[in-house]
Design an enzyme around this catalytic site. Structure first.
Site, PDB file in Angstrom:
ATOM      1  N   ALA A 131       0.823  -1.303   0.101  1.00  0.00           N
ATOM      2  CA  ALA A 131       0.054   0.111  -0.095  1.00  0.00           C
ATOM      3  C   ALA A 131       1.031   1.426   0.000  1.00  0.00           C
ATOM      4  O   ALA A 131       2.209   1.028   0.475  1.00  0.00           O
ATOM      5  CB  ALA A 131      -0.805   0.157   1.165  1.00  0.00           C
ATOM      6  N   ALA A 178       0.618   5.422   1.026  1.00  0.00           N
ATOM      7  CA  ALA A 178      -0.454   6.232   1.554  1.00  0.00           C
ATOM      8  C   ALA A 178       0.513   7.724   1.475  1.00  0.00           C
ATOM      9  O   ALA A 178       1.395   7.771   0.831  1.00  0.00           O
ATOM     10  CB  ALA A 178      -0.479   5.875   2.999  1.00  0.00           C
ATOM     11  N   SER A 179      -0.129   8.684   2.214  1.00  0.00           N
ATOM     12  CA  SER A 179       0.194   9.926   2.193  1.00  0.00           C
ATOM     13  C   SER A 179       1.597  10.197   2.573  1.00  0.00           C
ATOM     14  O   SER A 179       2.394  11.112   2.052  1.00  0.00           O
ATOM     15  CB  SER A 179      -0.666  10.863   2.869  1.00  0.00           C
ATOM     16  N   ALA A 225       3.877   7.437   3.665  1.00  0.00           N
ATOM     17  CA  ALA A 225       4.759   6.230   3.636  1.00  0.00           C
ATOM     18  C   ALA A 225       4.073   5.207   2.643  1.00  0.00           C
ATOM     19  O   ALA A 225       3.125   5.434   2.320  1.00  0.00           O
ATOM     20  CB  ALA A 225       5.386   5.767   5.077  1.00  0.00           C
ATOM     21  N   LYS A 240       7.690  -0.330   6.682  1.00  0.00           N
ATOM     22  CA  LYS A 240       7.134   0.932   6.400  1.00  0.00           C
ATOM     23  C   LYS A 240       8.106   2.076   6.175  1.00  0.00           C
ATOM     24  O   LYS A 240       8.782   2.232   7.093  1.00  0.00           O
ATOM     25  CB  LYS A 240       5.894   1.664   7.641  1.00  0.00           C
ATOM     26  N   ASP A 260      -6.681   8.124  13.827  1.00  0.00           N
ATOM     27  CA  ASP A 260      -7.069   7.811  12.502  1.00  0.00           C
ATOM     28  C   ASP A 260      -7.582   6.630  12.101  1.00  0.00           C
ATOM     29  O   ASP A 260      -6.919   5.858  11.161  1.00  0.00           O
ATOM     30  CB  ASP A 260      -5.506   8.248  11.923  1.00  0.00           C
TER      31      ASP A 260
END
Length: 970
Positions: A127, A129-130, A132, A148, A289
């Site tokens: 995946a 994301a914003s 990492a 990550k 979050d």
């Protein structure tokens, strides 16, 4: 990040924001000119094109804007489908960064090559994301992990985006003041940078895992407040790289796989909700979050949620945690008082007094989630509710349409609850996306209760601060405190105050316990308790005060003072009949309770019903307790005889002369909610009610043998704010024990005001500057005992009271003794040392001596008070007082110059109060008043709400008064 990039990034953000804003403004204007059937399509097209604009901007800019898009993509409960469907792809499918960049970051952070660190490293990320992206890998030791890796240069981008977001929010607040989101963005600016430190995230992950007691093996048993979730173990971390245990799971947006594995989505979302309730209310440390990309579902049965990404976490103080729990439970119970108190504790301040609207907003905040297909209906409902609230604000503040648009009712918004609100909104959006229906008031309640009851249930045995830290005045007070600790350890006391005067001086002033079942704050000497019928003693004292000042005669016909009262055979009822409970109106207002108990909050309506009432017995022939009508009869006489409001006479007669400002009210004003004790019930004492037989001295509508089964709902009724604010002169006094004891100390000394209250009591008695607001600027005109202009249309609630600056100034002058009171006019000057001038006034209270002929034989009541005979056999009356249901009481012994008051919030039926009074009297060698033995209250009548009102309270349990109208009770 160069200045050129910064300005280009800023320009793109503001350009798109303005375009979207103007587009929607144009649609608002266009819909006024098109057919209604085409309006839906018009808005759908607008949503679609603006959602595309927003998505395009987010993909180009990445950084913080991805976070915004992820948040919006979860709000299926309120946002149009166009936004949800387009922004959903941001949850985990952003364009990945080059592998070369990823490896460079890893090697730089660990100082080792990739081959030294990993036996295998999967190039394609799981995946992106914003901040990492995540890769699957295998360590040298063979352990499966995920890595990550933070994007290069992301810190500068995030910090710049925060500045831009802050500027946009400020612009929106200027253009649309009712949408001032500055507190939210300020908190985000403070918390978001913490996500950039993966060492911080690693420690957060360990802390949450430890708090939740996570186990990786399925099927283990856990208590009702344990949660069954999984959290990956932290293997290693640096500032920009985090290595975690690999867990094979299904993404929440992978509906096909969830169905193939037989996952119950409803149960998964419920368990996620429980996990967050535990983090918030039990731990005070929670992930801020919870968007769908931060959860997986384990593939092995029983399927459990896997919680990921603890970069954005929030730690709150113990006091804030308790305030949040209290706010939640207040919303669940419909308890306005507790809600306003919780908001005050957490620092949330409003610019106006709107308890009903605050409760509605809070109920919306904790509302159950709805499936995504109900989003539009839900959004319309919220919009309609907001419009309704704004109309209330407009009317209350007398604003024009332009002013109300720019009015923001919030004065102060604490940053600590911003992330809390974000979490609830994300959870609600998550459940809507998953088409789950979550009842938050049920799922989260046990966790909120546990954090409050954990402190409360400890009692004195485990809480050294259970007795409030004030010095001991006497040996008897020291022994009293030992008794209170014993009763507290036996769970007979929740919160209590005891105050006593002997020979005009304070010998006891003790506060102990907590404010309520869900309120662990300590009871203090200035805490306000609901004292029920102990209020009757104050109302009776006000009548005697008017007699003492020549405005009234005990032998006078009530109809001469109150002409409208003459109807239906009441022309021969005299003032002393009212005070002696022999007027024959003992069942008056009984129908009002069956029709709608909330009418008790309507002053004018209750007076009109008293005027229309019909006596059942001849005046002076039979003494039957006027359990509810007594107060309204006194109130009507007081206002008609004085030409002033009930509250004004209370202030003039007792509050200011005794210097007990802020600690005795009949109906509370706005602003004192944080000092209120909340009522609860001693359920063990319920059994005593069922054992009681009907009493001949009580009216037919007020018997005891059928109340026990309903009594558990009484606190819900009397904890309601509109009930607490009502001026109900028979049953709605709110006071501290020291204020009530000081009142009776003055009565015991024939009206002489005691010396200033003990200087070692803290806060000092009378130190509260609050000035009650009177309900009308209109001055009553008194002509031959009749008040003209009786259509004052006054609702006896402080919520509708207004006061002008000159009224405040007038009250202030009066309180300082510079204004002319009734007593001043009659006596030719100020009399600050005595509240009564009649040297035999105590005989009037007891119906003794020259006043004996105004009372019925050996009846329990004198003139407004329960009277006591000494137990030494001479048969004379030595004292008087009045108790309220649940155990609060005030009384005095004239012969021994002794006065005492007890206030409680755990309602029992006299046992606790009796033990306390028995101890104090025995230690002081003061005769125990007749009738105080066993579990009977001082005044002998310890129940004052009949079964109809109690059953009716059940209807009010969730705080919705609208349900009450028109309900017929048996």
């Amino acid at each position: 990040m160069g200045w050129g990039n910064i300005y280009r990034r800023r320009a793109r953000v503001f350009t798109v924001a303005v375009i979207i804003y103007l587009d929607y403004k144009a649609v608002q204007q266009r819909e006024k000119w098109i057919n209604k059937s085409k309006r839906t399509a018009l808005w759908e097209k607008a949503h679609e094109r603006n959602a595309k604009r927003l998505l395009s901007l987010i993909i180009k800019l990445e950084g913080l804007w991805v976070k915004l898009g992820q948040y919006l993509s979860t709000r299926a409960d309120v946002l149009p489908e166009a936004y949800i469907s387009l922004l959903r792809q941001l949850q985990d499918s952003l364009p990945p960064r080059p592998l070369k960049e990823v490896c460079r970051t890893i090697q730089k952070e660990f100082g080792k090559t990739m081959t030294d660190l990993f036996a295998d490293f999967v190039e394609e990320p799981l995946a992106t994301a914003s901040i990492a992206q995540v890769h699957r890998a295998k360590l040298i030791n063979g352990q499966e992990v995920v890595v990550k890796v933070q994007h290069e240069g992301i810190r500068a981008i995030i910090l710049e985006d925060l500045k831009n977001a802050k500027s946009i929010v400020e612009w929106i607040a200027w253009a649309e003041p009712q949408y001032d989101l500055n507190p939210m963005i300020d908190e985000w600016c403070k918390e978001a940078p913490k996500e950039l430190d993966f060492n911080h995230e690693a420690e957060n992950t360990r802390t949450v895992s430890r708090n939740l007691g996570c186990k990786t093996s399925p099927g283990e048993s856990y208590s009702s407040n344990r949660v069954n979730v999984l959290i990956p173990e932290v293997i290693q971390s640096t500032k920009s790289v985090l290595i975690l245990e690999y867990m094979d799971g299904i993404r929440l947006n992978d509906s096909a796989s969830l169905e193939a594995f037989g996952v119950d989505k409803q149960k998964i979302i419920e368990e996620i909700t429980r996990a967050y309730a535990h983090q918030i209310y039990v731990d005070g440390f929670f992930n801020g979050d919870p968007h769908p990309g931060n959860f997986l579902v384990s593939k092995e049965a029983p399927h459990r949620p896997i919680l990921l990404d603890f970069g954005l976490t929030k730690k709150i103080s113990s006091s804030m945690k308790q305030a949040l729990a209290k706010m939640f439970l207040a919303s669940a119970e419909g308890d306005h008082v507790a809600l306003l108190s919780a908001m005050s504790e957490m620092g949330l301040r409003l610019r106006l007094d709107m308890p009903d609207q605050v409760m509605e907003i809070t109920s919306v905040f904790f509302r159950s989630s709805t499936p995504a297909n109900e989003a539009q209906q839900n959004l319309k409902s919220l919009s309609d509710q907001r419009e309704k609230n704004m109309k209330v604000i407009q009317e209350k503040m007398q604003l024009n349409p332009k002013e109300v648009k720019r009015f923001n009712p919030i004065d102060a918004f604490p940053g600590d609850i911003v992330i809390f609100g974000r979490v609830l909104n994300l959870l609600r959006g998550l459940s809507s996306t998953m088409n789950a229906r979550i009842v938050y008031l049920d799922i989260m309640r046990p966790f909120a209760e546990s954090v409050l009851q954990g402190n409360i249930s400890r009692g004195p045995v485990a809480n050294v601060q259970w007795i409030y830290n004030t010095p001991v005045h006497s040996d008897v007070e020291a022994k009293l405190r030992q008794l209170l600790v014993e009763l507290g350890n036996n769970d007979k006391i929740l919160g209590i105050q005891v105050c006593a005067y002997k020979d005009g001086e304070v010998i006891i002033d003790t506060a102990a316990g907590v404010l309520g079942r869900y309120d662990p704050r300590p009871v203090q000497p200035d805490t306000l308790f609901s004292v029920f019928s102990a209020t009757k003693g104050v109302a009776a004292g006000m009548l005697h005060w008017l007699v003492d000042n020549g405005k009234l005669k005990l032998e006078e016909n009530v109809a001469n003072i109150w002409p409208e009262f003459r109807r239906n055979g009441k022309e021969h009822i005299k003032v002393h009949h009212i005070l002696n409970h022999t007027s024959g109106l003992h069942n008056a207002l009984a129908n009002l309770r069956a029709e709608n108990p909330l009418l008790m909050t309507e002053w004018d309506e209750c007076l009109k019903r008293m005027e229309a009432s019909v006596p059942e017995t001849e005046p002076g022939k039979q003494q039957l307790y006027h359990y509810l009508s007594f107060g309204w009869l006194c109130g009507g006489i007081i206002e008609h005889a004085s030409g002033k409001k009930f509250q004004e006479i209370l202030e003039e007669a007792f509050i200011h002369p005794l210097k007990i400002e802020g600690e005795l009210y009949v109906g509370i004003p706005p602003g004192v909610e944080s000092r209120l004790a909340t009522l609860t019930l001693d359920t063990d004492d319920l059994k005593k009610l069922s054992e009681m037989q009907n009493r001949p001295e009580l009216p037919s509508t007020f018997q005891l043998n059928n109340i026990g089964e309903f009594a558990e709902y009484l606190p819900a009724f009397f904890n309601m704010l509109n009930i607490r604010r009502a001026i109900v002169p028979a049953a709605n006094g709110h006071c501290s024990a020291r204020a009530l004891a000081r009142y009776y100390a003055a009565l015991a000394d024939v009206g002489v005001v005691p010396q200033p209250h003990s200087s070692i009591s803290n806060p000092p008695l009378g130190s509260h500057p609050h000035i009650p607001k009177f309900p009308s600027k209109k001055i009553y005109e008194k002509q031959k005992g009749k008040v003209n202009g009786s259509n004052d249309s006054r609702q006896s609630s402080y919520a509708r009271m207004e006061v002008e600056d000159d009224d405040i100034e007038k009250c202030s002058r009066s309180s300082k003794g510079t204004g002319e009171s009734i007593a001043d006019r009659e006596r030719g000057g100020s009399s600050e040392s005595k509240i009564f001038s009649n040297p035999r006034v105590h005989e009037a209270f007891m119906g003794a001596g020259e006043y004996e002929n105004l009372c019925l034989g050996d009846g329990a009541f004198g003139l407004g008070f329960r009277r006591f005979k000494s137990n030494d056999g001479d048969g004379s009356y030595t004292g008087f007082g009045h108790s309220g249901m649940g155990g609060s009481t005030g009384f005095c012994d004239v012969r021994n110059r002794f006065a005492m008051a007890v206030t409680v919030n755990k309602m029992s039926f006299g046992g606790v109060t009796s033990k306390i009074v028995e101890l104090v009297c025995s230690e002081l060698n003061v005769p125990l008043p007749e009738g105080l033995s066993g579990s009977r209250d001082v005044c002998g009548y310890d129940v004052e709400v009949d079964s109809k009102t109690v059953e009716f309270a059940l209807k009010m349990w969730r705080g919705n008064p609208d349900r009450l109208i028109g309900i017929q009770l048996p």
